[in-house]
Design a protein around this motif. Structure first.
Motif, PDB file in Angstrom:
ATOM      1  N   PHE A  26       0.826  -1.207   0.000  1.00 27.31           N
ATOM      2  CA  PHE A  26       0.000   0.000   0.000  1.00 27.31           C
ATOM      3  C   PHE A  26       0.860   1.258   0.000  1.00 27.31           C
ATOM      4  CE2 PHE A  26      -3.670  -2.496   2.033  1.00 27.31           C
ATOM      5  CZ  PHE A  26      -4.305  -2.656   0.815  1.00 27.31           C
ATOM      6  N   TRP A  27       1.947   1.260   0.790  1.00 29.74           N
ATOM      7  CA  TRP A  27       2.845   2.418   0.803  1.00 29.74           C
ATOM      8  C   TRP A  27       3.489   2.617  -0.563  1.00 29.74           C
ATOM      9  CZ3 TRP A  27       2.560   6.274   3.870  1.00 29.74           C
ATOM     10  CH2 TRP A  27       2.162   6.114   5.193  1.00 29.74           C
ATOM     11  N   LEU A  28       3.893   1.524  -1.201  1.00 28.51           N
ATOM     12  CA  LEU A  28       4.481   1.612  -2.536  1.00 28.51           C
ATOM     13  C   LEU A  28       3.466   2.162  -3.539  1.00 28.51           C
ATOM     14  CD1 LEU A  28       6.863   1.031  -4.439  1.00 28.51           C
ATOM     15  CD2 LEU A  28       5.878  -1.248  -4.771  1.00 28.51           C
ATOM     16  N   LEU A  29       2.254   1.649  -3.502  1.00 30.24           N
ATOM     17  CA  LEU A  29       1.210   2.134  -4.413  1.00 30.24           C
ATOM     18  C   LEU A  29       0.886   3.604  -4.178  1.00 30.24           C
ATOM     19  CD1 LEU A  29      -1.308  -0.837  -4.582  1.00 30.24           C
ATOM     20  CD2 LEU A  29       0.074   0.089  -6.436  1.00 30.24           C
ATOM     21  N   LEU A  30       0.880   4.016  -2.921  1.00 30.61           N
ATOM     22  CA  LEU A  30       0.622   5.424  -2.613  1.00 30.61           C
ATOM     23  C   LEU A  30       1.720   6.304  -3.206  1.00 30.61           C
ATOM     24  CD1 LEU A  30      -1.157   7.485  -1.109  1.00 30.61           C
ATOM     25  CD2 LEU A  30       0.333   7.144   0.870  1.00 30.61           C
ATOM     26  N   ALA A  31       2.963   5.923  -3.002  1.00 30.73           N
ATOM     27  CA  ALA A  31       4.086   6.705  -3.531  1.00 30.73           C
ATOM     28  C   ALA A  31       4.070   6.740  -5.058  1.00 30.73           C
ATOM     29  CB  ALA A  31       5.400   6.134  -3.029  1.00 30.73           C
ATOM     30  N   VAL A  32       3.835   5.596  -5.674  1.00 33.12           N
ATOM     31  CA  VAL A  32       3.799   5.533  -7.135  1.00 33.12           C
ATOM     32  C   VAL A  32       2.627   6.358  -7.682  1.00 33.12           C
ATOM     33  CG1 VAL A  32       3.379   3.974  -9.094  1.00 33.12           C
ATOM     34  CG2 VAL A  32       5.024   3.357  -7.329  1.00 33.12           C
ATOM     35  N   GLY A  33       1.487   6.273  -7.035  1.00 33.92           N
ATOM     36  CA  GLY A  33       0.322   7.048  -7.480  1.00 33.92           C
ATOM     37  C   GLY A  33       0.560   8.539  -7.408  1.00 33.92           C
TER      38      GLY A  33
ATOM     39  N   THR B  50      -4.495   7.825 -11.837  1.00 34.63           N
ATOM     40  CA  THR B  50      -3.448   7.862 -10.814  1.00 34.63           C
ATOM     41  C   THR B  50      -4.025   8.297  -9.470  1.00 34.63           C
ATOM     42  OG1 THR B  50      -2.803  10.099 -11.456  1.00 34.63           O
ATOM     43  CG2 THR B  50      -1.604   8.266 -12.476  1.00 34.63           C
ATOM     44  N   GLY B  51      -5.036   9.148  -9.507  1.00 38.30           N
ATOM     45  CA  GLY B  51      -5.696   9.554  -8.262  1.00 38.30           C
ATOM     46  C   GLY B  51      -6.433   8.405  -7.601  1.00 38.30           C
ATOM     47  N   VAL B  52      -7.061   7.581  -8.404  1.00 36.18           N
ATOM     48  CA  VAL B  52      -7.758   6.405  -7.864  1.00 36.18           C
ATOM     49  C   VAL B  52      -6.769   5.448  -7.214  1.00 36.18           C
ATOM     50  CG1 VAL B  52      -9.010   4.313  -8.561  1.00 36.18           C
ATOM     51  CG2 VAL B  52      -9.767   6.544  -9.370  1.00 36.18           C
ATOM     52  N   VAL B  53      -5.608   5.267  -7.826  1.00 31.13           N
ATOM     53  CA  VAL B  53      -4.576   4.394  -7.239  1.00 31.13           C
ATOM     54  C   VAL B  53      -4.125   4.953  -5.896  1.00 31.13           C
ATOM     55  CG1 VAL B  53      -2.211   3.561  -7.515  1.00 31.13           C
ATOM     56  CG2 VAL B  53      -3.800   3.451  -9.435  1.00 31.13           C
ATOM     57  N   ALA B  54      -3.841   6.262  -5.851  1.00 30.55           N
ATOM     58  CA  ALA B  54      -3.369   6.882  -4.614  1.00 30.55           C
ATOM     59  C   ALA B  54      -4.446   6.828  -3.522  1.00 30.55           C
ATOM     60  CB  ALA B  54      -2.943   8.322  -4.869  1.00 30.55           C
ATOM     61  N   LEU B  55      -5.677   7.144  -3.883  1.00 33.94           N
ATOM     62  CA  LEU B  55      -6.763   7.099  -2.900  1.00 33.94           C
ATOM     63  C   LEU B  55      -7.027   5.674  -2.430  1.00 33.94           C
ATOM     64  CD1 LEU B  55      -9.302   9.674  -4.357  1.00 33.94           C
ATOM     65  CD2 LEU B  55      -7.944   9.897  -2.269  1.00 33.94           C
TER      66      LEU B  55
ATOM     67  N   ALA C 113      -4.857   3.236  -2.247  1.00 35.14           N
ATOM     68  CA  ALA C 113      -3.766   2.870  -1.343  1.00 35.14           C
ATOM     69  C   ALA C 113      -3.946   3.538   0.015  1.00 35.14           C
ATOM     70  CB  ALA C 113      -2.429   3.263  -1.950  1.00 35.14           C
ATOM     71  N   GLY C 114      -4.389   4.795   0.009  1.00 33.04           N
ATOM     72  CA  GLY C 114      -4.633   5.488   1.276  1.00 33.04           C
ATOM     73  C   GLY C 114      -5.732   4.823   2.082  1.00 33.04           C
ATOM     74  N   VAL C 115      -6.792   4.422   1.428  1.00 33.92           N
ATOM     75  CA  VAL C 115      -7.881   3.719   2.115  1.00 33.92           C
ATOM     76  C   VAL C 115      -7.397   2.371   2.637  1.00 33.92           C
ATOM     77  CG1 VAL C 115     -10.113   2.582   1.745  1.00 33.92           C
ATOM     78  CG2 VAL C 115      -9.741   4.899   0.896  1.00 33.92           C
ATOM     79  N   GLY C 116      -6.606   1.673   1.838  1.00 32.35           N
ATOM     80  CA  GLY C 116      -6.044   0.395   2.289  1.00 32.35           C
ATOM     81  C   GLY C 116      -5.171   0.561   3.520  1.00 32.35           C
ATOM     82  N   LEU C 117      -4.361   1.607   3.549  1.00 27.51           N
ATOM     83  CA  LEU C 117      -3.534   1.872   4.721  1.00 27.51           C
ATOM     84  C   LEU C 117      -4.393   2.202   5.933  1.00 27.51           C
ATOM     85  CD1 LEU C 117      -0.658   3.924   3.127  1.00 27.51           C
ATOM     86  CD2 LEU C 117      -0.439   1.754   4.335  1.00 27.51           C
ATOM     87  N   TRP C 118      -5.443   2.976   5.717  1.00 24.56           N
ATOM     88  CA  TRP C 118      -6.310   3.359   6.828  1.00 24.56           C
ATOM     89  C   TRP C 118      -7.043   2.132   7.397  1.00 24.56           C
ATOM     90  CZ3 TRP C 118     -11.801   3.864   7.340  1.00 24.56           C
ATOM     91  CH2 TRP C 118     -12.193   4.531   8.503  1.00 24.56           C
ATOM     92  N   LEU C 119      -7.483   1.258   6.530  1.00 23.79           N
ATOM     93  CA  LEU C 119      -8.207   0.064   6.989  1.00 23.79           C
ATOM     94  C   LEU C 119      -7.304  -0.944   7.686  1.00 23.79           C
ATOM     95  CD1 LEU C 119     -10.629  -0.553   3.990  1.00 23.79           C
ATOM     96  CD2 LEU C 119     -11.211   0.314   6.264  1.00 23.79           C
ATOM     97  N   THR C 120      -6.020  -0.926   7.389  1.00 27.45           N
ATOM     98  CA  THR C 120      -5.103  -1.883   8.003  1.00 27.45           C
ATOM     99  C   THR C 120      -4.286  -1.267   9.132  1.00 27.45           C
ATOM    100  OG1 THR C 120      -3.413  -1.399   6.342  1.00 27.45           O
ATOM    101  CG2 THR C 120      -4.889  -3.263   5.898  1.00 27.45           C
ATOM    102  N   ARG C 121      -4.686  -0.104   9.607  1.00 24.63           N
ATOM    103  CA  ARG C 121      -3.939   0.558  10.684  1.00 24.63           C
ATOM    104  C   ARG C 121      -4.109  -0.208  11.990  1.00 24.63           C
ATOM    105  NH1 ARG C 121      -8.889   2.757  10.565  1.00 24.63           N
ATOM    106  NH2 ARG C 121      -9.822   3.535  12.481  1.00 24.63           N
ATOM    107  N   ALA C 122      -3.171   0.000  12.879  1.00 29.17           N
ATOM    108  CA  ALA C 122      -3.250  -0.619  14.201  1.00 29.17           C
ATOM    109  C   ALA C 122      -4.268   0.147  15.036  1.00 29.17           C
ATOM    110  CB  ALA C 122      -1.886  -0.588  14.876  1.00 29.17           C
TER     111      ALA C 122
END
Length: 61
Positions: A5-12, A37-42, A44-53
């Motif tokens: 997800f971090w990689l996808l966010l950076a690439v997006g 590219t915005g959809v990819v970044a968003l 990835a951001g949602v994926g990171l938010w859903l997998t947060r501790a």
């Protein structure tokens, strides 16, 4: 999963900057590329938010 997800966010984000600044695209092609590219970044951001501790608050009802 989180490193992906971090990689996808950076690439997006980098791809979006490239599309809007250096690609030379105009009109509908620029809009489609920027939206993609915005959809990819968003996503990835949602994926990171859903997998947060999650920290459970003690003492709250």
């Amino acid at each position: 999963m989180r490193p992906l997800f971090w990689l996808l966010l950076a690439v997006g984000v980098v791809a979006n900057v490239f599309v809007t600044t250096f690609s030379g695209l105009t009109g509908a092609t620029e809009i489609v590329a920027s939206a993609g590219t915005g959809v990819v970044a968003l996503g990835a951001g949602v994926g990171l938010w859903l997998t947060r501790a999650r920290v459970r608050a003690e003492g709250r009802a």
